[in-house]
Design an enzyme around this catalytic site. Structure first.
Site, PDB file in Angstrom:
ATOM      1  N   LYS A 144       0.870  -1.186   0.000  1.00  0.00           N
ATOM      2  CA  LYS A 144       0.000   0.000   0.000  1.00  0.00           C
ATOM      3  C   LYS A 144       0.899   1.226   0.000  1.00  0.00           C
ATOM      4  O   LYS A 144       1.311   1.712   1.055  1.00  0.00           O
ATOM      5  CB  LYS A 144      -0.913   0.003   1.231  1.00  0.00           C
ATOM      6  CG  LYS A 144      -2.140  -0.864   1.061  1.00  0.00           C
ATOM      7  CD  LYS A 144      -3.073  -0.788   2.242  1.00  0.00           C
ATOM      8  CE  LYS A 144      -3.978   0.420   2.211  1.00  0.00           C
ATOM      9  NZ  LYS A 144      -5.062   0.351   1.227  1.00  0.00           N
TER      10      LYS A 144
HETATM   11  N1  PMP Z   1      -7.067  -3.543  -2.958  1.00  0.00           N
HETATM   12  C1  PMP Z   1      -6.691  -2.268  -2.804  1.00  0.00           C
HETATM   13  C2  PMP Z   1      -6.017  -1.558  -3.935  1.00  0.00           C
HETATM   14  C3  PMP Z   1      -6.944  -1.609  -1.588  1.00  0.00           C
HETATM   15  O1  PMP Z   1      -6.580  -0.334  -1.435  1.00  0.00           O
HETATM   16  C4  PMP Z   1      -7.595  -2.302  -0.550  1.00  0.00           C
HETATM   17  C5  PMP Z   1      -7.894  -1.606   0.744  1.00  0.00           C
HETATM   18  N2  PMP Z   1      -6.826  -1.717   1.646  1.00  0.00           N
HETATM   19  C6  PMP Z   1      -7.945  -3.638  -0.756  1.00  0.00           C
HETATM   20  C7  PMP Z   1      -7.668  -4.223  -1.978  1.00  0.00           C
HETATM   21  C8  PMP Z   1      -8.567  -4.447   0.338  1.00  0.00           C
HETATM   22  O2  PMP Z   1      -7.618  -4.726   1.330  1.00  0.00           O
HETATM   23  P1  PMP Z   1      -8.007  -4.910   2.865  1.00  0.00           P
HETATM   24  O3  PMP Z   1      -9.083  -5.912   2.915  1.00  0.00           O
HETATM   25  O4  PMP Z   1      -6.759  -5.404   3.511  1.00  0.00           O
HETATM   26  O5  PMP Z   1      -8.452  -3.595   3.360  1.00  0.00           O
END
Ligand code: PMP
Length: 336
Positions: free
Chosen positions: A187
């Site tokens: 991220k």
């Molecule tokens: N893909 C992206 C690009 C994201 O930004 C997120 C949000 N964090 C997710 C998937 C989902 O990840 P998570 O379930 O860990 O929040």
């Protein structure tokens, strides 16, 4: 000390001396300027946090972040951080890729986050945004020989996708960042321009959300959500090598599906037209939680309404995150 012990105890030892006035605000109504933020080793008022105009991360996208939710359980009078340890572990992975170091270990970060939420006196669902970033104020795009800084911000937060009757999606004309161009499984602030382009294209075309394909044409995910489709009772989701973020909600749903519902799940590449043939499509993420998709590219998904599996998963998920399922209580860190 594990994260459970850490959040219950005081995180004061992790904070540098704080000479701000004692907290005098509650969480309702939320006043951002007076909210407490962990910034440069201290809890400070939002209005007392300053970033210079030349901050490296602002110019070059050299930051890593997380999005964590905490859920208020009215019956237990308790706020639970959901899978905070996993989020901080992922933040550490993102920082490794960007050659950054986090100032604290995962248990300490969980403790500090608990302290921050208590200081803000939150008694509602909350969104927590930790950010590690290159704070040097200088020109020159690179990762080396720069200062790192870290902050945690939190605020009350409801739905991320406002689509009570299901989400309407379009397949984006933008392709998902490819791991050899910009790390897809981290991220990283800069790579979210890819998500922003896709999201706004969908919005401008009258849709709620974008579904983004990879360079090879396989389905990756939504703009900030992982994607599942259901065909003939099997849950299908793109594999981690298809340029997805390795989502924590994705892992949660996979576990609920296989262990609690006893059904089959498959991680494999997904073609675009499978989206049009799926019985159900679900986007999921910390922000979006579970968002059933009812339309893609003007085609109804299944019957064009929220499907039975999505309803069942949503029911389980909302109990789980509020600490109501004993088996998964360890994922819910109590704040108070
Ligand atoms: N893909 C992206 C690009 C994201 O930004 C997120 C949000 N964090 C997710 C998937 C989902 O990840 P998570 O379930 O860990 O929040």
């Amino acid at each position: 000390m594990d994260a459970h012990e850490a959040t219950r105890g005081s995180a004061q030892m992790l904070l540098e001396p704080d000479d701000s006035a004692a907290n005098s605000i509650g969480s309702r109504p939320f006043d951002r300027e007076r909210a407490w933020v962990y910034f440069n080793g201290q809890l400070r008022r939002y209005s007392d946090c300053r970033l210079g105009p030349m901050t490296h991360a602002l110019h070059y996208g050299t930051g890593c972040f997380e999005g964590i939710r905490a859920y208020w359980n009215q019956t237990r009078n308790q706020l639970y951080m959901f899978r905070a340890e996993e989020h901080y572990d992922r933040l550490r992975q993102s920082t490794r890729i960007l050659k950054m170091a986090l100032p604290l270990d995962t248990a300490q970060l969980c403790a500090l986050t608990g302290e921050l939420l208590r200081r803000n006196e939150f008694r509602s669902d909350v969104y927590i945004r930790p950010l590690a970033y290159k704070s040097s104020e200088e020109i020159g795009v690179r990762l080396h020989n720069l200062e790192d800084a870290f902050l945690i911000y939190a605020q009350p937060f409801g739905s991320y996708i406002d689509a009570a009757n299901g989400t309407r999606c379009m397949v984006s004309s933008w392709r998902r960042v490819d791991d050899n161009s910009a790390p897809a499984r981290a991220k990283i602030t800069g790579t979210y321009i890819n998500s922003a382009l896709a999201k706004s294209e969908a919005y401008d075309n009258g849709y709620d959300e974008a579904i983004v394909l990879g360079q090879d044409g396989h389905v990756c995910e939504g703009s900030a959500e992982n994607l599942f489709l259901i065909r003939k009772g099997t849950l299908i989701t793109p594999p981690v090598y298809d340029n997805i973020l390795e989502g924590i909600t994705r892992a949660t749903i996979l576990q609920l599906w296989t262990e609690d519902l006893g059904l089959t799940a498959v991680e494999r590449p997904i073609d675009r037209t499978e989206l049009y043939l799926a019985d159900e499509v679900i986007l999921c993420g910390t922000g979006a939680q579970l968002s059933p998709v009812v339309e893609i590219d003007t085609r109804p998904v299944g019957e064009g309404v929220v499907g039975p599996f999505a309803k069942q998963l949503e029911g389980l998920y909302s109990q789980l995150v509020r600490g109501e399922i004993e088996k998964y209580r360890e994922w819910c860190l109590p704040v108070y």
